[in-house]
Design an enzyme around this catalytic site. Structure first.
Site, mmCIF file in Angstrom:
data_model
loop_
_atom_site.group_PDB
_atom_site.id
_atom_site.type_symbol
_atom_site.label_atom_id
_atom_site.label_comp_id
_atom_site.label_asym_id
_atom_site.label_seq_id
_atom_site.Cartn_x
_atom_site.Cartn_y
_atom_site.Cartn_z
ATOM 1 N N CYS A 33 59.891 -65.847 -32.221
ATOM 2 C CA CYS A 33 59.409 -66.770 -33.253
ATOM 3 C C CYS A 33 57.894 -66.835 -33.337
ATOM 4 O O CYS A 33 57.357 -67.421 -34.273
ATOM 5 C CB CYS A 33 59.935 -68.174 -32.980
ATOM 6 S SG CYS A 33 59.305 -68.807 -31.418
ATOM 7 N N ASP A 35 55.910 -68.487 -31.348
ATOM 8 C CA ASP A 35 55.365 -69.716 -30.768
ATOM 9 C C ASP A 35 54.650 -69.417 -29.448
ATOM 10 O O ASP A 35 54.955 -68.438 -28.775
ATOM 11 C CB ASP A 35 56.483 -70.744 -30.538
ATOM 12 C CG ASP A 35 57.015 -71.284 -31.855
ATOM 13 O OD1 ASP A 35 56.352 -71.073 -32.880
ATOM 14 O OD2 ASP A 35 58.081 -71.909 -31.843
ATOM 15 N N CYS A 58 58.162 -75.193 -31.495
ATOM 16 C CA CYS A 58 59.207 -76.070 -32.005
ATOM 17 C C CYS A 58 59.495 -77.222 -31.028
ATOM 18 O O CYS A 58 58.964 -77.251 -29.920
ATOM 19 C CB CYS A 58 60.479 -75.264 -32.222
ATOM 20 S SG CYS A 58 61.201 -74.754 -30.655
ATOM 21 N N CYS A 102 63.655 -70.782 -26.475
ATOM 22 C CA CYS A 102 62.460 -71.633 -26.380
ATOM 23 C C CYS A 102 62.216 -72.026 -24.914
ATOM 24 O O CYS A 102 61.067 -72.148 -24.483
ATOM 25 C CB CYS A 102 62.617 -72.875 -27.233
ATOM 26 S SG CYS A 102 63.323 -72.543 -28.867
#
Ligand code: FES
Length: 122
Positions: A33, A35, A58, A102
Protein backbone atom coordinates in the site's frame (compact mmCIF):
# COMPACT_ATOMS: atom_id res chain seq x y z
CA UNK A 1 -14.78 -3.54 10.62
CA UNK A 2 -12.41 -2.90 13.57
CA UNK A 3 -12.76 -4.17 17.12
CA UNK A 4 -12.70 -1.90 20.18
CA UNK A 5 -9.00 -2.41 20.98
CA UNK A 6 -7.96 -1.45 17.46
CA UNK A 7 -10.24 1.61 17.51
CA UNK A 8 -8.92 2.61 20.93
CA UNK A 9 -5.28 2.46 19.81
CA UNK A 10 -6.13 4.23 16.55
CA UNK A 11 -7.95 7.12 18.22
CA UNK A 12 -5.60 7.33 21.23
CA UNK A 13 -2.24 6.03 20.00
CA UNK A 14 0.57 5.56 22.55
CA UNK A 15 4.16 6.69 22.05
CA UNK A 16 3.58 8.94 19.05
CA UNK A 17 6.42 11.25 18.08
CA UNK A 18 10.17 11.34 17.61
CA UNK A 19 13.22 10.94 19.85
CA UNK A 20 15.81 13.53 18.86
CA UNK A 21 18.91 11.72 20.14
CA UNK A 22 17.63 8.24 19.27
CA UNK A 23 20.03 5.29 19.60
CA UNK A 24 18.33 3.54 16.70
CA UNK A 25 15.93 4.57 13.94
CA UNK A 26 14.05 2.24 11.65
CA UNK A 27 11.89 3.10 8.69
CA UNK A 28 9.95 0.63 6.61
CA UNK A 29 7.32 0.81 3.91
CA UNK A 30 4.61 -1.58 2.88
CA UNK A 31 4.95 -2.84 -0.69
CA UNK A 32 1.18 -3.53 -0.70
CA UNK A 33 0.00 0.00 0.00
CA UNK A 34 2.99 2.36 0.23
CA UNK A 35 2.35 3.27 3.87
CA UNK A 36 5.39 4.13 6.01
CA UNK A 37 6.31 3.48 9.65
CA UNK A 38 9.25 5.07 11.45
CA UNK A 39 10.48 3.98 14.89
CA UNK A 40 12.85 5.76 17.27
CA UNK A 41 14.58 3.89 20.12
CA UNK A 42 16.41 4.79 23.27
CA UNK A 43 18.36 1.84 24.66
CA UNK A 44 20.13 1.51 28.00
CA UNK A 45 21.84 -1.65 29.27
CA UNK A 46 20.22 -3.69 26.48
CA UNK A 47 16.73 -2.51 27.55
CA UNK A 48 14.39 -0.42 25.39
CA UNK A 49 13.98 2.56 27.68
CA UNK A 50 11.93 4.66 25.30
CA UNK A 51 10.28 4.22 21.93
CA UNK A 52 8.32 6.55 19.68
CA UNK A 53 6.72 6.14 16.30
CA UNK A 54 5.51 8.09 13.32
CA UNK A 55 3.23 6.23 10.97
CA UNK A 56 1.84 7.52 7.72
CA UNK A 57 -0.71 4.83 7.16
CA UNK A 58 -4.10 3.34 7.76
CA UNK A 59 -5.92 2.79 11.05
CA UNK A 60 -4.52 -0.74 11.38
CA UNK A 61 -0.96 0.47 10.85
CA UNK A 62 -1.37 3.16 13.50
CA UNK A 63 -3.02 0.76 15.97
CA UNK A 64 -0.27 -1.82 15.25
CA UNK A 65 2.49 0.74 15.86
CA UNK A 66 0.84 1.93 19.04
CA UNK A 67 0.41 -1.50 20.60
CA UNK A 68 3.82 -2.73 19.39
CA UNK A 69 5.60 0.22 21.06
CA UNK A 70 3.75 -0.55 24.30
CA UNK A 71 4.71 -4.23 24.03
CA UNK A 72 8.46 -3.70 23.58
CA UNK A 73 8.95 -0.79 25.97
CA UNK A 74 10.98 -2.00 28.95
CA UNK A 75 11.91 -5.22 27.15
CA UNK A 76 15.38 -6.44 26.21
CA UNK A 77 16.63 -6.17 22.63
CA UNK A 78 16.32 -9.95 22.27
CA UNK A 79 12.72 -9.94 23.50
CA UNK A 80 11.84 -7.12 21.10
CA UNK A 81 13.45 -9.01 18.20
CA UNK A 82 11.31 -12.05 18.99
CA UNK A 83 8.09 -10.05 18.50
CA UNK A 84 6.14 -11.11 15.42
CA UNK A 85 3.28 -9.51 13.55
CA UNK A 86 1.10 -12.33 14.86
CA UNK A 87 1.83 -11.17 18.43
CA UNK A 88 0.72 -7.69 17.37
CA UNK A 89 -2.48 -8.98 15.76
CA UNK A 90 -3.24 -11.13 18.83
CA UNK A 91 -2.66 -8.20 21.19
CA UNK A 92 -5.06 -6.14 19.10
CA UNK A 93 -7.66 -8.88 19.39
CA UNK A 94 -7.49 -9.53 15.65
CA UNK A 95 -7.40 -7.52 12.43
CA UNK A 96 -9.57 -7.98 9.36
CA UNK A 97 -7.75 -10.33 6.93
CA UNK A 98 -6.99 -7.68 4.27
CA UNK A 99 -5.41 -5.61 7.04
CA UNK A 100 -3.01 -8.19 8.46
CA UNK A 101 -0.21 -6.86 6.25
CA UNK A 102 -0.39 -3.59 8.20
CA UNK A 103 0.81 -5.40 11.34
CA UNK A 104 3.83 -6.69 9.40
CA UNK A 105 5.06 -3.10 9.24
CA UNK A 106 5.25 -3.05 13.06
CA UNK A 107 7.40 -6.20 13.15
CA UNK A 108 9.66 -4.93 10.38
CA UNK A 109 9.96 -1.44 11.85
CA UNK A 110 11.11 -2.56 15.30
CA UNK A 111 13.61 -4.96 13.71
CA UNK A 112 14.96 -2.25 11.45
CA UNK A 113 15.36 0.16 14.40
CA UNK A 114 17.22 -2.52 16.39
CA UNK A 115 19.49 -3.25 13.41
CA UNK A 116 20.31 0.45 13.21
CA UNK A 117 21.02 0.51 16.96
CA UNK A 118 23.36 -2.48 16.64
CA UNK A 119 25.19 -0.86 13.72
CA UNK A 120 25.69 2.32 15.73
CA UNK A 121 27.01 0.30 18.68
CA UNK A 122 29.86 -1.15 16.60
FE1 FES B 1 -1.20 0.36 4.38
FE2 FES B 1 -2.55 -0.63 6.32
S1 FES B 1 -3.26 -0.28 4.32
S2 FES B 1 -0.46 -0.26 6.28
Amino acid sequence: MYNETVMEHFTNPRNVGEIEDADGIGEVGSPQCGDIMKIFLKVEDNIIKDIKFKTFGCASAIASSSIMTDMVKGKTIEEALALTNKDVVDALGGLPKPKVHCSVLAEEAIRSAIEDYKKKMK
